[in-house]
Scaffold this active site. Structure first.
Site, mmCIF file in Angstrom:
data_model
loop_
_atom_site.group_PDB
_atom_site.id
_atom_site.type_symbol
_atom_site.label_atom_id
_atom_site.label_comp_id
_atom_site.label_asym_id
_atom_site.label_seq_id
_atom_site.Cartn_x
_atom_site.Cartn_y
_atom_site.Cartn_z
ATOM 1 N N ASP A 206 0.865 -1.175 0.000
ATOM 2 C CA ASP A 206 0.000 0.000 0.000
ATOM 3 C C ASP A 206 0.901 1.224 0.000
ATOM 4 O O ASP A 206 2.138 1.111 -0.003
ATOM 5 C CB ASP A 206 -0.956 0.001 1.194
ATOM 6 N N HIS A 281 -2.504 3.092 -4.671
ATOM 7 C CA HIS A 281 -2.011 2.587 -3.377
ATOM 8 C C HIS A 281 -0.593 2.044 -3.528
ATOM 9 O O HIS A 281 -0.240 1.018 -2.933
ATOM 10 C CB HIS A 281 -2.944 1.499 -2.827
ATOM 11 N N ASP A 345 -8.333 -0.476 -6.565
ATOM 12 C CA ASP A 345 -9.306 0.461 -5.999
ATOM 13 C C ASP A 345 -8.726 1.864 -5.854
ATOM 14 O O ASP A 345 -7.524 2.058 -5.812
ATOM 15 C CB ASP A 345 -9.783 -0.036 -4.636
ATOM 16 N N GLU A 346 -9.634 2.816 -5.772
ATOM 17 C CA GLU A 346 -9.366 4.196 -5.356
ATOM 18 C C GLU A 346 -8.234 4.879 -6.129
ATOM 19 O O GLU A 346 -7.420 5.591 -5.563
ATOM 20 C CB GLU A 346 -9.080 4.240 -3.852
ATOM 21 N N TRP A 487 -8.214 -3.227 8.158
ATOM 22 C CA TRP A 487 -7.278 -2.209 7.705
ATOM 23 C C TRP A 487 -6.590 -1.613 8.934
ATOM 24 O O TRP A 487 -7.205 -1.391 9.964
ATOM 25 C CB TRP A 487 -8.013 -1.134 6.903
#
Length: 777
Positions: A206, A281, A345-346, A487
């Site tokens: 990440d 990430h 994601d994101e 998380w």
């Protein structure tokens, strides 16, 4: 004649009778079988099998030794039984494994007779699950680290035929936001196996840390595994480090450690799924190799939260895909898992819009926008992964712009993504934030460790079902199962991690394993409290007692200025004792039986009691009936649509907000200052005004920088009676604060209260101002 002989003989007979009563006349009932997750089928017989020093463990291979070793070690430690392992079964008093291909996948049969125990399965997972059930049939004292006397190590005569409902029953641990040593991961794997979970999702990459050694790219761990230590600040309020600052916080797993972890998990029937994030990430990778981004700017590994995430991989460069393919080749050598998780994601694609390489790629591939460029990225990686006999899995954002043909979707933004993927014929794993995000609060936030603002108590986890009712029969076939995600932004120690995982993972294990028709919250609650939590006590697992906490539902009737209070606990038929005089509750306090009404300032304290002892924390809440309760309030400007509290009466309804800013008690203003006027309806004496507020800088919520109270008799001419000014200061702890304005008593009808919003956060975003009550005295 020796007169003591009859007495000695009598004592002998009584002792013999007692022994026979405890060892030969023990009767088990179905209520005493408290296995979690509850098996698919059980048939209880008469009698029991007793473990003693002569019990033999029949094993024919090293694998079978691994299956039985957890039980053998525990019996040696708690019972003092050092059981022999032999390859040939004796005539009686033994435990034996039987390979039987009739039992498919993770299915097993555990048959306990008075003279032997047989375990049938065809896989490591099946045998491991059977041993876990056998352990739970034994007394909870089995988990003791000390030798215990006077415990009957008996299990009932029973036949269990068992298999899971879903093939994917998982837990994800984020080791990027905070690094956890391999020894803790081993503990987690053991505890998963005990609950018959079979998938460990290893979130290795990440923004805040790259945690896996890649020999082709050593800087990923030399640079990407370390960040500047700002642990004293809130996760989302940490400064961007300067280039060259010393980075000392972090860690990573060597390839040898990864192999060790994967091999160990395999002996427990657990598959380890690695997650190597892309295209976002990945700031830890870009900090090590800046050329992987669109513009090649040097950055540091961020020490905390990043939003939006714009430093992401550049899909316009062939070198990006060369890097990722080389990384994944090493990853696939280490992980035999069928699935390789790529995140997905994101990704904020701002840099792609200005990147010549990305725009050229879009033109060459006929892609109409950056969403389709991300789809191109994922589809290309899916082709590479599938060419090596593996399956790509990613978060539900990989649906956007078109889903790669062989991809599996992990649906976290609710279940809609999973529904859509299953409709398109793709397999899905359901992991919605609403039910299985274990980084959310599980109890009253005011008494819990800092967590994300969601609320996922134990009972809500138990209500989770990966299958959506509106799915067709074919869609349901594509639901592999579900998993929990932890998380680790706020998880810094093993103890904190345990607290967030347990006992919620116990609830999840049952809803993913047991037949749907056997799910029963009342029955589960009993088995959890009687069989699992005592075992965790012996093991020293720092599980949360939040499910024992009392919560209160309140209903306000402002026409009569009465608050009706309903006390409750997650567990059915809990004994709640409470006080209304400020004293702590005790075993002799009043038992709660029905909702009660309050009409004057009162402090309620309550707790859950079992056998005269309190379980969990004491609930405490004060209801302050002040002079402005129920009075008319006007707003200028009005509160934000997202946080309306109790609307027009929200500021004067007695009910205070909690640290959970979604509790519907808060009114909020974004950027704007707050100004309210309370009409007391007649002139009253006032000498104190209190404004309740909240600060949670990580979520953009800040205390007011100024609070002022003004009074008026006619609603036009106001006089200031108090003012508090405060400068902004960084804080890493969400907190509640009352701003109190004391002044000489004055008669007034109208009270104007102003609170100045910070306006802009230190990072330049819009600031929230939250207020829950204005107390007038």
């Amino acid at each position: 004649m020796n007169s003591t002989r009859p007495l000695i003989f009598l004592v002998f007979l009584l002792t013999l009778f007692a022994c026979n009563t405890s060892n030969q006349e023990r009767l088990f009932t179905e209520k005493e079988i408290k296995i979690v997750p509850t098996p698919a089928q059980m048939k209880l017989g008469e009698g029991f099998f007793s473990f003693d020093k002569n019990t033999t463990l029949v094993v024919s291979s090293e694998e079978e030794e691994n299956y039985i070793s957890p039980l053998r070690n525990k019996l040696a430690q708690a019972a003092g039984l050092d059981l022999d392992m032999e390859k040939v079964a004796p005539s009686t008093n033994f435990v034996q494994f039987i390979l039987d291909e009739k039992f498919k996948g993770e299915a097993y049969q555990l048959e306990v007779l008075e003279d032997k125990i047989s375990i049938k399965a065809s896989t490591t997972a099946g045998f491991t699950h059977a041993v876990a059930s056998l352990q739970q049939l034994l007394p909870v004292e089995l988990e003791s680290s000390k030798l215990l006397e006077s415990v009957a190590w008996q299990v009932p005569v029973i036949t269990i035929d068992d298999e899971p409902r879903f093939v994917w029953r998982g837990l994800m641990l984020d080791v990027s936001r905070h690094f956890f040593e391999k020894e803790y991961i081993f503990d987690v794997i053991d505890r998963m196996a005990y609950l018959k979970l079979n998938t460990f999702h290893f979130h290795l990459v990440d923004d805040q840390g790259w945690r896996i050694e890649i020999k082709e790219y050593p800087k990923l761990t030399e640079v990407g595994a370390w960040r500047v230590d700002h642990e004293d600040k809130h996760w989302d309020a940490r400064p961007t480090p300067e280039l060259g600052e010393e980075a000392t916080l972090g860690g990573f797993y060597t390839q040898e450690e990864i192999k060790e972890l994967v091999a160990y998990a395999g002996t427990k029937g657990i598959n380890v799924v690695p997650e190597i994030e892309m295209p976002a990430h990945v700031m830890s990778a870009i900090a090590a190799y800046p050329q992987l981004s669109c513009h090649g700017n040097e950055i540091m590994v961020p020490p905390g939260g990043v939003w939006p995430i714009t430093d992401i991989y550049c899909p316009g460069k062939e070198s990006t895909f060369e890097f990722l393919e080389n990384v994944l080749l090493e990853v696939m050598e280490l992980f035999p898992s069928k699935y390789i998780h790529v995140g997905g994601d994101e990704a904020t694609k701002t840099n792609w819009t200005t990147c010549e390489n990305c725009q050229r790629r879009m033109a060459e591939e006929g892609l109409k926008d950056e969403r389709e460029l991300q789809s191109y990225f994922i589809k290309r990686m899916e082709r590479f992964i599938s060419s090596h006999g593996r399956t790509l899995i990613g978060w539900d954002e990989i649906l956007e712009g078109g889903l790669a043909p062989g991809a599996t979707v992990m649906s976290w933004r609710g279940t809609q993504g999973g529904w859509e993927a299953s409709e398109q014929g793709h397999d899905v794993v359901m992991t919605p934030g609403s039910h299985v995000y274990f980084n959310f609060y599980q109890g009253v936030p005011d008494t819990e460790p800092v967590a994300f603002s969601g609320y996922t108590p134990l009972s809500k986890v138990y209500s989770f079902d990966p299958v959506v009712d509106s799915m067709t029969v074919d869609q349901k076939k594509h639901v592999l199962g579900g998993q929990a995600n932890l998380w680790a932004e706020f998880i810094t120690t093993n103890e904190q991690s345990e607290y967030m995982i347990f006992p919620r993972l116990v609830a999840l294990s049952e809803v993913l394993w047991s037949p749907k028709e056997k799910l029963d919250w009342v029955g589960f609650s009993d088995r959890l409290k009687e069989n699992i939590l005592p075992r965790y006590d012996y093991q020293g697992i720092n599980y949360a007692r939040s499910s024992f906490s009392v919560t209160a539902d309140t209903e306000v009737d402002l026409t009569s200025n009465v608050v009706k209070v309903k006390l409750q606990n997650e567990f059915p038929d809990s004994e709640i004792r409470y006080t209304l005089n400020g004293d702590d509750p005790g075993a002799d306090s009043k038992i709660y039986q029905e909702p009660f009404e309050l009409s004057e300032t009162t402090t309620i304290k309550a707790g859950v009691f079992e056998n005269g002892k309190q379980k969990g924390q004491t609930f405490e809440k004060t209801f302050h009936f002040h002079k402005a309760v129920g009075k008319n309030v006007s707003y200028n400007p009005v509160y934000h649509d997202s946080y309306q509290g109790a609307k027009k009466i929200g500021m004067v309804n007695v009910i205070r907000g909690s640290l959970n800013f979604h509790d519907k008690q808060w009114q909020a203003w974004l950027v704007d200052d707050m100004e309210v006027v309370i009409d007391m309806q007649r002139e009253v004496p006032v000498n104190k005004i209190t404004v309740g507020s909240m600060e949670n800088q990580g979520s953009g919520i800040y205390f007011p920088v100024k609070v002022e109270a003004l009074i008026s008799k006619n609603g036009k001419d106001y006089t200031s009676v108090g003012k508090i000014e405060r400068e902004f200061s960084h804080s890493g702890i969400p907190q509640l604060k009352d701003f109190v304005l004391d002044f000489d008593e004055q008669e007034t009808r109208y009270i104007k209260v102003k609170a100045a919003n910070l306006g802009k956060t230190p990072r330049g975003g819009n600031a929230w101002l939250f207020v829950d009550e204005i107390i007038v005295e």
